[in-house]
Design a protein around this motif. Sequence first.
Motif, PDB file in Angstrom:
ATOM      1  N   UNK A  20       0.830  -1.202   0.000  1.00 29.69           N
ATOM      2  CA  UNK A  20       0.000   0.000   0.000  1.00 29.69           C
ATOM      3  C   UNK A  20       0.867   1.256   0.000  1.00 29.69           C
ATOM      4  N   UNK A  21       1.880   1.259   0.840  1.00 31.55           N
ATOM      5  CA  UNK A  21       2.738   2.444   0.948  1.00 31.55           C
ATOM      6  C   UNK A  21       3.544   2.696  -0.318  1.00 31.55           C
ATOM      7  N   UNK A  22       3.698   1.673  -1.151  1.00 27.32           N
ATOM      8  CA  UNK A  22       4.464   1.824  -2.383  1.00 27.32           C
ATOM      9  C   UNK A  22       3.577   1.777  -3.630  1.00 27.32           C
ATOM     10  N   UNK A  23       2.318   2.136  -3.467  1.00 29.59           N
ATOM     11  CA  UNK A  23       1.379   2.152  -4.600  1.00 29.59           C
ATOM     12  C   UNK A  23       1.738   3.253  -5.590  1.00 29.59           C
ATOM     13  N   UNK A  24       1.231   3.114  -6.809  1.00 32.93           N
ATOM     14  CA  UNK A  24       1.406   4.132  -7.843  1.00 32.93           C
ATOM     15  C   UNK A  24       0.378   5.236  -7.586  1.00 32.93           C
ATOM     16  N   UNK A  25       0.851   6.475  -7.462  1.00 26.80           N
ATOM     17  CA  UNK A  25      -0.069   7.578  -7.150  1.00 26.80           C
ATOM     18  C   UNK A  25      -0.072   8.650  -8.235  1.00 26.80           C
ATOM     19  N   UNK A  26       0.586   8.367  -9.354  1.00 30.42           N
ATOM     20  CA  UNK A  26       0.583   9.283 -10.486  1.00 30.42           C
ATOM     21  C   UNK A  26       0.171   8.545 -11.752  1.00 30.42           C
ATOM     22  N   UNK A  27      -0.852   9.032 -12.477  1.00 31.19           N
ATOM     23  CA  UNK A  27      -1.273   8.373 -13.718  1.00 31.19           C
ATOM     24  C   UNK A  27      -0.130   8.189 -14.710  1.00 31.19           C
ATOM     25  N   UNK A  28       0.733   9.188 -14.830  1.00 28.62           N
ATOM     26  CA  UNK A  28       1.850   9.092 -15.775  1.00 28.62           C
ATOM     27  C   UNK A  28       2.763   7.922 -15.448  1.00 28.62           C
ATOM     28  N   UNK A  29       2.945   7.659 -14.162  1.00 25.95           N
ATOM     29  CA  UNK A  29       3.822   6.566 -13.754  1.00 25.95           C
ATOM     30  C   UNK A  29       3.211   5.216 -14.139  1.00 25.95           C
ATOM     31  N   UNK A  30       1.906   5.080 -13.982  1.00 24.80           N
ATOM     32  CA  UNK A  30       1.239   3.836 -14.379  1.00 24.80           C
ATOM     33  C   UNK A  30       1.321   3.648 -15.887  1.00 24.80           C
ATOM     34  N   UNK A  31       1.066   4.721 -16.644  1.00 22.34           N
ATOM     35  CA  UNK A  31       1.134   4.631 -18.098  1.00 22.34           C
ATOM     36  C   UNK A  31       2.539   4.271 -18.567  1.00 22.34           C
ATOM     37  N   UNK A  32       3.537   4.813 -17.905  1.00 24.25           N
ATOM     38  CA  UNK A  32       4.919   4.475 -18.248  1.00 24.25           C
ATOM     39  C   UNK A  32       5.193   3.008 -17.941  1.00 24.25           C
ATOM     40  N   UNK A  33       4.706   2.530 -16.804  1.00 24.70           N
ATOM     41  CA  UNK A  33       4.867   1.130 -16.408  1.00 24.70           C
ATOM     42  C   UNK A  33       4.262   0.198 -17.449  1.00 24.70           C
ATOM     43  N   UNK A  34       3.174   0.653 -18.080  1.00 26.90           N
ATOM     44  CA  UNK A  34       2.471  -0.162 -19.082  1.00 26.90           C
ATOM     45  C   UNK A  34       2.924   0.141 -20.510  1.00 26.90           C
ATOM     46  N   UNK A  35       3.976   0.943 -20.642  1.00 25.84           N
ATOM     47  CA  UNK A  35       4.497   1.321 -21.971  1.00 25.84           C
ATOM     48  C   UNK A  35       3.428   2.034 -22.796  1.00 25.84           C
ATOM     49  N   UNK A  36       2.715   2.951 -22.144  1.00 20.87           N
ATOM     50  CA  UNK A  36       1.621   3.678 -22.792  1.00 20.87           C
ATOM     51  C   UNK A  36       1.842   5.187 -22.776  1.00 20.87           C
ATOM     52  N   UNK A  37       3.101   5.601 -22.771  1.00 24.61           N
ATOM     53  CA  UNK A  37       3.370   7.040 -22.716  1.00 24.61           C
ATOM     54  C   UNK A  37       2.787   7.796 -23.893  1.00 24.61           C
ATOM     55  N   UNK A  38       2.585   7.126 -25.014  1.00 25.67           N
ATOM     56  CA  UNK A  38       2.066   7.808 -26.205  1.00 25.67           C
ATOM     57  C   UNK A  38       0.549   7.943 -26.190  1.00 25.67           C
ATOM     58  N   UNK A  39      -0.083   7.596 -25.064  1.00 21.39           N
ATOM     59  CA  UNK A  39      -1.538   7.733 -24.946  1.00 21.39           C
ATOM     60  C   UNK A  39      -1.869   8.721 -23.828  1.00 21.39           C
ATOM     61  N   UNK A  40      -1.505   9.991 -24.004  1.00 21.07           N
ATOM     62  CA  UNK A  40      -1.710  10.985 -22.938  1.00 21.07           C
ATOM     63  C   UNK A  40      -3.166  11.366 -22.713  1.00 21.07           C
ATOM     64  N   UNK A  41      -4.080  10.902 -23.564  1.00 16.79           N
ATOM     65  CA  UNK A  41      -5.483  11.302 -23.423  1.00 16.79           C
ATOM     66  C   UNK A  41      -6.067  10.864 -22.072  1.00 16.79           C
ATOM     67  N   UNK A  42      -5.463   9.845 -21.458  1.00 18.07           N
ATOM     68  CA  UNK A  42      -5.995   9.362 -20.194  1.00 18.07           C
ATOM     69  C   UNK A  42      -5.556  10.209 -19.011  1.00 18.07           C
ATOM     70  N   UNK A  43      -4.572  11.027 -19.212  1.00 17.76           N
ATOM     71  CA  UNK A  43      -4.006  11.760 -18.083  1.00 17.76           C
ATOM     72  C   UNK A  43      -4.474  13.206 -18.053  1.00 17.76           C
ATOM     73  N   UNK A  44      -4.968  13.611 -16.919  1.00 22.05           N
ATOM     74  CA  UNK A  44      -5.335  15.002 -16.707  1.00 22.05           C
ATOM     75  C   UNK A  44      -4.981  15.338 -15.269  1.00 22.05           C
ATOM     76  N   UNK A  45      -3.973  16.171 -15.054  1.00 28.25           N
ATOM     77  CA  UNK A  45      -3.532  16.451 -13.684  1.00 28.25           C
ATOM     78  C   UNK A  45      -4.617  17.021 -12.785  1.00 28.25           C
ATOM     79  N   UNK A  46      -5.603  17.688 -13.358  1.00 30.44           N
ATOM     80  CA  UNK A  46      -6.671  18.281 -12.550  1.00 30.44           C
ATOM     81  C   UNK A  46      -7.589  17.221 -11.946  1.00 30.44           C
ATOM     82  N   UNK A  47      -7.661  16.055 -12.565  1.00 33.97           N
ATOM     83  CA  UNK A  47      -8.590  15.028 -12.093  1.00 33.97           C
ATOM     84  C   UNK A  47      -8.219  14.514 -10.704  1.00 33.97           C
ATOM     85  N   UNK A  48      -6.962  14.640 -10.312  1.00 35.16           N
ATOM     86  CA  UNK A  48      -6.562  14.212  -8.970  1.00 35.16           C
ATOM     87  C   UNK A  48      -7.220  15.065  -7.895  1.00 35.16           C
ATOM     88  N   UNK A  49      -7.649  16.284  -8.282  1.00 39.05           N
ATOM     89  CA  UNK A  49      -8.349  17.136  -7.318  1.00 39.05           C
ATOM     90  C   UNK A  49      -9.773  16.629  -7.095  1.00 39.05           C
TER      91      UNK A  49
END
Length: 337
Positions: A20-49
């Motif tokens: 739990x303490x080492x969970x992914x807390x940034x969408x960009x980090x998950x997308x990078x982990x999945x080799x999906x950096x070229x799909x930025x449509x899923x990421x919006x920094x405002x959505x974390x609010x």
Amino acid sequence: MKIQKTIKLNREKDSWLYEISNSIIEPKKLLKFLCLEKYPKYYDPKSKKIFPFRVPYSFALRMKKKDPEDPLLLQVITNNQEFLNNSQFNHDPVKERKDIVLPGLLHKYKDRVLWMLKTNCAINCRYCFRKHFPYEKNKGNKKNWMKILNYINQNIQLNEVILSGGDPLMAKDHELLWVITSLSKIKHIKRLRIHTRLPVVIPNRITSDLCQIFFNSTLKIIIVTHINHPQEINKELSDSLLKLKESNVILLNQSVLLKKINDNASVLAELSNVLCKNNIIPYYLHILDKVKGTSHFLVSNEKARSIISDLMKMVSGFLVPRLVLDDGSKNHKSIII
């Protein structure tokens, strides 16, 4: 008490907390982990609010790399559509706030109460119907727990307690031991139901100590897992589910019908069969609760009926979950549609 002597610290107990303490807390980090950096449509920094982002690695490992439509990814990744305004979607879709009788306790039905034992989760699903719930006013602390136990003890018409949250298994084993032991001393309480997604996303949460607590309890223990797609069930989860079964725990599952994730009779048939293989009874299939920011997950009632009709032709009747829509009614848990 005999059971307390058998509870001891071990590395197994600490492993789920580490995850739990080492969970992914940034969408960009998950997308990078999945080799999906070229799909930025899923990421919006405002959505974390709107709703914090959190995904344990154990769940991310079950996602398919380079697949932007992976059904597990779509459940957790941020989406610009969360900002869409729809008058049919609001902050309290099942009208449960009116049933709060104490901080952390909801009493909607005559014979049972819902105890929000913990207010946080190991994973933040973007369709969560409590994403706007006032958790800050319903803290899961010992002071509130004592008040809740007193309320349960005084209301003799109750026979079942439902632990929810957040996720109740975010409580540590020694906390759950205290809660379960306290409830078992209340004569009119016969059953304890635990609604949780934590064992699904972090199977290590099912420790030997926790299983022993369940096994030794005089209460009938029912765990309702939250599994939406067969891909969520891996060997680690299967092993944990078997430990629960061997601890005399009744296992049920509830799913949410989600657009582009499991709105397909074939997928649901596979899910039901895998659940059965793991000693879980498919219990509920929920029409999406219309919480603000989730309209992109909605499957229409008409399509839902059609999917269930097709599912009934594919699996045995006991493997068909009840299709339900919670309307917040005082007299009915849900409406069968």
